[in-house]
Design an enzyme around this catalytic site. Structure first.
Site: not given
Length: 506
Positions: A375, A341, A436
């Site tokens: 995040e 991530y 992606k």
């Protein structure tokens, strides 16, 4: 470094001139709790540690100074080289305490880690985040008392003056502020005066490198970032079959030196990336597991995602919702989890236009605005009792990726070219060239959230605003008001928001 869970994964702590300090610890993160009360001269400390291992290494004391650290450092060897021969730290907090003796508040400029720190030195309180604020830190302060926590909900209802330099106010939590990334906030406990020290900012300059040098730079930095987070333990790596997570898995296999690592993929009955993730798992010979979650169960965890991430940002919650579900289903025993991530931010992975000017604009904007979105918060995995870490947001890796000129990120018609080329020898060719796909897209999260609101009667033109209203409502209930997310009737929340939207349309 310690390769099990960190000594402490969170805390609530107060330094006060009052003899009685009332704390109400409220954590979404799972873990054991240890309470520490100390009188240090005129200052009284009350600390609640959240941990999954022995907590001793998270708290260090010397003279009138105490250092509390949640999280972990990744450049311990380099830091030890700055200290006298024979110095032996009992934990990361002890190491930070020793560096403070030599460097003062500037010691935090030396640290590469995933941490939040609360320190008391005489009448001063020091609050610090890591370079990217990946462990959020919240504070309330008034003359005579400073209180800080790694979850804002623990500070709900506390009294604070707010408006602290180096912080931002929190929605629906009066007086509670969030420390900005890469900041040390110095507070005079007696008088309340503050001083702000910046320890890191995203690089603005861009490096022009030959292709081979750029790919070597990225691969070597990412390899060190992965190795610092794995050590001798067997980590669990979340993979989707995209280049980001697959790169982390490949380097974790390399770091394991022949030991088999575990990988995990999650999808819904509507959308998944199991074939792509399975291709990587087979190539790397990992112990691989697939978790199927129904769309209904996925959406049911919206309150838990807001509870953990403490944000109302629609895009971020949609990114983090599938991860929350995965962490809750990952394992019964606490695990160290590595993810891919965050790579899209410095590499412009979600930017799908080939023009370099637009790509550089997107990267610069994303690197300037990531702070405060939470995040990377470890609470997201800690709701399942795990510790997550993200090598792409290692300080060295982030510096390397951000600083490369845009033509190395989009080259030969390929997005994230430098990463794809750096990992080409480690992964199957279809993985290296795969376009992606965001986690919210691969799991169908965005579409499912939209369908939930449309089915309740929200017009398509009002979806974005309605989603925001749902998340604000959830935040007020599970963060500001202390409700457990299991007690929230999501359907009722959605129906009420849909009713308000219908009235506004009519």
């Amino acid at each position: 470094m310690t390769t099990t869970l960190p000594a402490a994964t969170g805390f609530l702590a107060a330094a006060s001139q009052d003899t009685e300090i009332a704390l109400r610890p409220t954590f979404a993160a799972q873990g054991s709790r240890t309470v520490v009360r100390e009188n240090r001269g005129r200052q009284h400390l009350h600390i609640v540690l959240l941990h999954g291992a022995a907590p001793d290494g998270s708290l260090a004391r010397r003279g009138d100074t105490a250092v509390l650290l949640a999280g972990e450092l990744y450049n311990q060897a380099d830091l030890h080289s700055l200290l006298p021969d024979g110095f032996g730290a009992s934990g990361d907090a002890d190491l930070v305490l020793a560096l403070l003796d030599s460097y003062g508040v500037h010691a935090f400029r030396l640290l590469n880690g995933r941490f939040a720190v609360f320190a008391v030195a005489g009448n001063r309180a020091l609050l610090a985040t890591d370079h990217a604020g990946t462990v959020p830190l919240y504070v309330t302060a008034r003359p005579g008392q400073v209180t800080a926590a790694t979850e804002a909900k623990s500070l709900a209802g506390t009294s604070g003056t707010g408006g602290l330099a180096g912080t931002r106010p929190m929605y629906a939590l009066p007086g509670v502020c969030q420390l900005k990334a890469g900041v040390v906030l110095e507070i005079d406990i007696v008088g309340g005066m503050t001083d702000v020290h910046h320890t890191w900012k995203p690089p603005l300059g861009r490096r022009i490198l030959p292709e081979a040098d750029a790919t070597d730079l990225v691969r070597d930095a990412l390899r060190r970032g992965v190795r610092a987070r794995t050590g001798t333990d067997t980590p669990l790596v979340v993979i989707s079959g995209g280049i980001d997570s697959s790169s982390i898995a490949a380097l974790a296999v390399e770091a394991a030196d022949g030991r088999t690592i575990d990988t995990l993929a999650m999808g819904t009955e509507r959308h998944n990336e199991f074939p792509e993730a399975g291709l990587v798992a087979n190539h790397l010979s990992t112990r691989h597991r697939e978790i199927v979650v129904s769309t209904a169960d996925l959406l049911a965890r919206l309150p838990h995602t807001v509870w953990a991430a403490e944000t109302t940002n629609v895009d971020i919650v949609e990114y983090l919702l599938p991860l929350t579900v995965l962490y809750l289903r990952a394992d019964e025993t606490s695990r160290r989890i590595l993810t891919g991530y965050g790579a899209d931010i410095p590499l412009g992975g979600m930017h799908r236009e080939g023009r370099l000017h637009a790509l550089e604009t997107a990267v610069s904007h994303d690197m300037a605005t990531f702070d405060g979105l939470n995040e990377m918060t470890p609470v997201l995995s800690a709701v399942g009792g795990h510790w997550s870490t993200h090598p792409f947001w290692d300080r060295e890796v982030l510096d390397a990726l951000t600083s490369l000129e845009a033509g190395l990120k989009h080259r030969h018609g390929r997005d994230k070219w430098v990463l794809r080329t750096a990992m080409a020898d480690f992964l199957p060719h279809p993985t290296v060239i795969r376009p992606k796909l965001g986690v919210h897209e691969g799991s169908g999260t965005t579409a499912a959230f939209s369908a939930l609101l449309v089915d309740a009667g929200v017009p398509a033109s009002h979806l974005r605003h309605a989603k925001h209203l749902v998340l604000q409502t959830l935040f007020r209930r599970v963060v500001a008001n202390g409700e457990h997310p299991d007690a929230v009737d999501l359907a009722d929340v959605v129906d009420k928001v849909a009713g308000r939207q219908s009235q506004s349309v009519s």
